[in-house]
Scaffold this active site. Structure first.
Site, PDB file in Angstrom:
ATOM      1  CE1 TYR A  53      57.271   7.590   5.684  1.00  0.00           C
ATOM      2  CE2 TYR A  53      57.420   5.512   6.777  1.00  0.00           C
ATOM      3  CZ  TYR A  53      57.657   6.958   6.780  1.00  0.00           C
ATOM      4  OH  TYR A  53      56.256   6.725   7.945  1.00  0.00           O
ATOM      5  N   GLY A 223      67.475  13.960  22.829  1.00  0.00           N
ATOM      6  CA  GLY A 223      68.440  12.821  23.038  1.00  0.00           C
ATOM      7  C   GLY A 223      69.518  13.110  23.919  1.00  0.00           C
TER       8      GLY A 223
END
Length: 329
Positions: A53, A223
């Site tokens: 990451y 969402g």
């Protein structure tokens, strides 16, 4: 915050997992630290990251941000159940030197030491295999893990993106050698993507793995993306935009938002709350970019979905069914 055991282990973790993939690429270090502090204050003790990451030339940056947070003290490390991952290449662009990726004993040894340095800690609670390695036998992987456990560098091993048969293979191999094996599986699982119910989740339950769903809102699709588009002019992007280009998918998402609007519920919170009702699920990974997104995720833990809402969700997003009945008789 509510807690549960991680699979068959004695390790107690929060029902939400704080994903940190945005720390660095989209969320700066001070904001990342603020989100971590707020999460810990709310009782969220499970933090997930990966050595890769930060991406590209910034691989490892996310672990570094978590490391500087730990370095502030205040029992931050002691209160945190820390999970990171190994598999992807940590070589810089243009560097094709071998043995800096996958799950060889050599790369596992190198990768864990590098992660510990970036994270500014001397141990990792859950060390996860980010992908299956089709070239390395599990006998070698478990030998490497056992060494790390004996050295006190890791406590548990988990998987990510494993098919059901690989979970079985991994844990059968571990059992033959008297080892604990995998204790968790991190998989793509949400209302819109339920294929994990066919093989992955049953395998995880059978072998005592905690299930940690990633992308619980399917890249933002669950969402409230259409409502945001209509009311705020915020056009969907990425995976959501691609999905909504399909007329059938758009109708499905519209039905989802209409159902929740009828009951006065927020789509993002419901998407998380639904996962918390699913068998075998330890807790979904939430990857907030902002404080507001974290606050919304925390509310989902307390949200109780009525039977009427659950039935409506099942009608809109039917699961594939159990294997083999899902594709045979």
């Amino acid at each position: 915050m509510k807690y549960t055991q991680l699979g068959r282990t004695g390790l107690k973790v929060s029902r939400l997992v704080l994903g940190t993939m945005n720390f660095g690429p989209q969320t700066d270090e001070p904001t990342s630290h603020s989100i971590l502090d707020t999460a810990l204050d709310a009782g969220l003790n499970f933090v997930d990251t990966a050595n890769v990451y930060g991406w590209g030339e910034n691989k490892g940056r996310t672990e570094e941000i978590i490391g500087t947070w730990f370095a502030q003290g205040g029992d931050r490390r002691e209160k945190t159940v820390l999970a990171t991952k190994v598999y992807a290449s940590m070589s810089r662009e243009g560097d094709t030197w071998p043995n800096y990726d996958r799950l060889s004993a050599l790369n596992i040894r190198r990768a864990v030491d590098a992660s510990l340095k970036r994270l500014q800690t001397d141990y990792i609670d859950v060390y996860q295999f980010h992908h299956v390695d089709r070239l390395t036998p599990f006998e070698e992987i478990w030998q490497a893990v056992e060494v790390l456990v004996q050295q006190g560098k890791i406590l548990y091993a988990g998987s990510s993106n494993f098919p059901g048969w690989k979970i079985a293979q991994a844990n059968e191999t571990a059992a033959r050698h008297g080892r604990l094996g995998l204790v968790s599986e991190q998989c793509l699982y949400n209302l819109a993507e339920r294929r994990a119910e066919m093989e992955v989740i049953p395998a995880a339950e059978a072998y005592g793995l905690g299930v940690i769903p990633w992308s619980p809102l399917h890249g933002g699709l669950l969402g409230g993306v259409i409502k945001k588009e209509v009311e705020g002019g915020r056009r969907a992007s990425g995976r959501s935009a691609e999905a909504l280009a399909n007329t059938a998918v758009r109708a499905q998402v519209q039905a989802y938002e209409d159902l929740l609007d009828k009951h006065g519920l927020e789509p993002g919170e419901v998407g998380l709350a639904w996962l918390l009702t699913r068998p075998g699920v330890t807790g979904p990974i939430v990857g907030p970019r902002t404080q507001e997104q974290l606050d919304s995720a925390l509310r989902a833990v307390e949200l109780e979905l009525s039977e009427e809402v659950l039935a409506g969700l099942e009608e809109i997003f039917p699961g594939p069914g159990a294997s083999p009945e899902a594709f045979a008789w």
